[in-house]
Design an enzyme around this catalytic site. Structure first.
Site, PDB file in Angstrom:
ATOM      1  N   GLU B  74      94.344-102.936  53.517  1.00  0.00           N
ATOM      2  CA  GLU B  74      95.291-103.962  53.852  1.00  0.00           C
ATOM      3  C   GLU B  74      96.177-103.780  55.191  1.00  0.00           C
ATOM      4  O   GLU B  74      96.242-104.766  56.025  1.00  0.00           O
ATOM      5  CB  GLU B  74      96.224-104.126  52.917  1.00  0.00           C
ATOM      6  CG  GLU B  74      95.589-104.604  51.735  1.00  0.00           C
ATOM      7  CD  GLU B  74      96.617-104.897  50.406  1.00  0.00           C
ATOM      8  OE1 GLU B  74      97.623-104.061  50.584  1.00  0.00           O
ATOM      9  OE2 GLU B  74      96.443-105.703  49.711  1.00  0.00           O
ATOM     10  N   GLU B 314     136.300-101.696  40.072  1.00  0.00           N
ATOM     11  CA  GLU B 314     137.377-102.559  40.305  1.00  0.00           C
ATOM     12  C   GLU B 314     138.096-102.543  41.551  1.00  0.00           C
ATOM     13  O   GLU B 314     138.360-103.479  42.248  1.00  0.00           O
ATOM     14  CB  GLU B 314     138.323-102.551  39.252  1.00  0.00           C
ATOM     15  CG  GLU B 314     137.705-103.244  37.863  1.00  0.00           C
ATOM     16  CD  GLU B 314     138.567-102.908  36.757  1.00  0.00           C
ATOM     17  OE1 GLU B 314     139.527-102.204  36.834  1.00  0.00           O
ATOM     18  OE2 GLU B 314     138.374-103.716  35.827  1.00  0.00           O
TER      19      GLU B 314
END
Lengths: 91, 568
Positions: B74, B314
């Site tokens: 490829e 947080e």
């Protein structure tokens, strides 16, 4: 019309059935249509594996028409004569 | 030859395997790919087939001293080298060192014409040539199916592929063949028919906008293997796979105690803190100082020259440091000297698995002794309960294995106090120590109470302790018992005042009594004095009487004598 010489490289692998058939078929075609207007190089990739890499050979037998341009690659034992003639652009 | 290799496999109890060197994959396959046999890696576009196979080769060279051949159908060599370069693999160096051969086979349909029968001997020879050149033990063919798009004669191709796989087995190389995923079958061209020793399926899936890559061993002839789908991660060091349940519960345990960092809290545990390597859950509703307690713990560990990693879902590191500074906890020096690392990210940034892998990676790199995750409940936004649970199990397993003390915080939803939160429910049975911080409302105010729900292997206080946060830090107040239980806040204060008033009253009463007795004594003493005076005066009178009587008696006797003499 000064005709250009045909240059072929035929890749074969040892004396396999298909390789031998390809050599025979190519010789028949060349003798019939090109007489002395061709150069044929036969490369046995079992002995020259690096050339197989160089010429991007994966199928055997493979015929490469180097000149005249364009470069063409033919895969197979060349038994389909009309197709071979058409692709190689031989009258 | 095939028979021979089969016999070989039978004669040995352990199936011969070739380690892949891909983190986690060897665990799933229990040792790697089948040695000397082809393995098929299939999957859709962009799921990491090429990378996985490349990593297999490179790890083989760098870690197991097995040279490799990569045959690409490829991508040209240049592109390949460039692609994996960003993952830190230098292919050109390996090629120069004669440890790796890259061969790009270009199959371009427009350039090829078929004129009769042929075979793929060229491919065999090129492959054989490359293998022999560096004595390769590993071979990758990526992606063989490109041949099908370049050549028409499928019958020849299929026959040749079958021959190729036999030939590879005969060569004794461990081969990896990649294949594009087909619609109905594993691969578009049904390669799995030929390569049937080991098939690995890669998958790239997006669920609720979060993508997760997964790997599954579809089949593995002659060997047991993990059958689940395992998430894997591609990052700057390549692929790593995370086995879900590779761990057994046989990790070592420590009886060493680590302090909680909060003095009063230490006192609530009989041992004076947590066990090293245990995991602790701090759950509570919003604003109950879970992060503060977690930071205290982090601070304490840093102070003791331990390494702490803090995952904040947080707050940003800067924010955390600033906030903690406001209660007198300065984390900045430890951040600077490297004892503490704070990683902040939004939970929705990654899928759960990726989070887990990232945690794992950081933990592996930093080798901390303490890990804090604040809060784990945020992760629930990313996955379902089952997923979260399985992730947490794995996380806890991993931490236990490394004997890392872990502290999680979990945010409970307010209001619905009867139903346990998902996070809490999924972790509560896994953790060793569970501390709950809760609001205690009443008398027009809100107070914080802390208590220990459970603490494996250590007796602990059953009290709900009130704690306050001041600019000097967290302080657990002593228990204030009222008539109806433990008192907090205003109730505590009023109780204290009441107690004080009572004490004052008693005090003044006592003083009054003292004075009273003093007065009584004084009165008594006065009385005594008066009586004594009276007594003395009476006595004096008596004495006077006595002396007058004696005098008159004497007088009388003298007179008698005079009379007697006169009579003579």
């Amino acid at each position: 019309m000064a005709e250009e010489k045909y240059k072929f490289i035929l890749f074969v692998s040892g004396m396999s059935v298909k390789s031998v058939r390809a050599v025979e078929n190519l010789k028949l075609i060349c003798d019939a249509h090109l007489q002395d207007r061709f150069d044929l190089e036969i490369i046995d990739i079992t002995k020259n594996a690096d050339l197989a890499v160089k010429y991007q050979i994966f199928a055997i037998p493979t015929l490469i028409k180097v000149s005249p341009a364009p470069l063409r690659t033919l895969v197979g034992d060349l038994s389909d004569t009309p197709k071979v003639l058409r692709i190689l652009d031989i009258a | 030859m095939i028979k021979k290799s089969k016999q070989k496999a039978e004669s040995k109890f352990t199936f011969p395997k070739t380690p892949t060197g891909v983190e986690g994959l060897d665990e799933i396959t229990e040792g790697g790919f089948p040695k000397g046999r082809p393995t098929l890696i299939c999957g859709g576009a962009g799921c990491g087939k090429t990378l996985l196979s490349m990593q297999f080769l490179i790890k083989g060279i760098t870690e197991f001293n097995e040279n490799g051949v990569f045959m690409s159908f490829e991508e040209p060599i240049k592109d390949l080298a460039l692609n994996v370069r960003s993952l830190g693999f230098d292919l050109n160096q390996l090629i120069e060192d004669k440890k790796l051969v890259l061969d790009y086979v270009r199959v371009e349909r427009s350039e090829i014409d078929e004129t009769g029968e042929y075979d793929l001997e060229g491919l065999f020879i090129r492959l054989g040539y490359a293998i022999d050149k560096i004595k390769a033990k590993r071979v990758v063919l990526d992606t063989l199916e490109s041949l099908f798009s370049g050549l028409d004669n499928e019958a020849i191709l299929r026959a040749e592929l079958r021959r190729l796989f036999y030939w590879l087995k005969e060569k004794g190389v461990t081969a990896v063949i990649t294949g594009e995923r087909g619609e109905a079958s594993l691969t578009r061209q049904g390669l799995e028919e030929y390569v049937s020793d080991c098939v690995i399926l890669l998958d790239h899936r997006v669920i609720e906008q979060v993508s997760t890559r997964r790997l599954r061993v579809v089949k593995y002839r002659g060997s047991t293997h993990g059958t689940n789908e395992y998430p894997f991660l591609i990052d700057e060091t390549g692929i790593s796979v995370l086995p879900i349940t590779s761990l057994k519960l046989d990790n070592e345990v420590s009886s060493e105690i680590v302090s909680t960092g909060v003095k009063g809290l230490d006192g609530m545990f009989n041992g004076g803190g947590f066990y090293r390597g245990s995991n602790i859950l701090i759950s509570g509703t919003a604003g109950t100082a879970k992060t503060t307690i977690a930071s205290y713990f982090a601070y304490e560990q840093c102070r003791k020259k331990e390494r702490v990693i803090y995952f904040a879902f947080e707050e940003s590191p800067q924010q955390l440091v600033r906030n903690m500074k406001s209660i007198g906890l300065d984390l900045a020096p430890y951040l600077k000297n490297g004892a503490l690392q704070i990683h902040s990210s939004r939970p929705t940034l990654n899928g759960l698995e990726l989070h887990l892998l990232t945690l794992r990676k950081f933990i592996k790199e930093f080798a901390p002794t303490t890990v804090i995750i604040d809060p784990i409940s945020n992760l629930i936004t990313v996955g379902s309960e089952h997923e979260v649970r399985s992730m947490l199990v794995r996380l806890i397993d991993m931490l236990k294995l490394h004997n890392i003390t872990a502290l999680f915080t979990s945010l409970n939803k307010t209001g619905d106090s009867l139903r346990v939160d998902i996070a809490e429910e999924s972790v509560s049975s896994l953790v060793d120590t569970w501390i709950t911080v809760r609001d205690m409302e009443g008398l027009g105010e809100r107070n914080r109470g802390i208590f220990i729900v459970k603490s494996r292997g250590m007796s602990h206080s059953n009290q709900v302790r009130e704690f306050i946060i001041t600019s000097k830090g967290v302080d657990l107040l002593d228990v204030e018992l009222g008539p109806n239980g433990i008192l907090t806040g205003i109730a505590r204060k009023s109780n204290q005042i009441r107690k004080k008033a009572k004490a004052l009253k008693i005090q003044s009463e006592l003083e009054w009594k003292d004075r009273e007795i003093m007065r009584k004594r004084k009165a008594l003493e006065a009385n005594i004095e008066a009586l004594r005076n009276e007594f003395e005066s009476v006595e004096e009178e008596l004495n006077l009487l006595k002396s007058t009587q004696a005098f008159s008696a004497k007088e009388a006797s003298i007179n008698n004598n005079k009379v007697k003499t006169k009579k003579k």
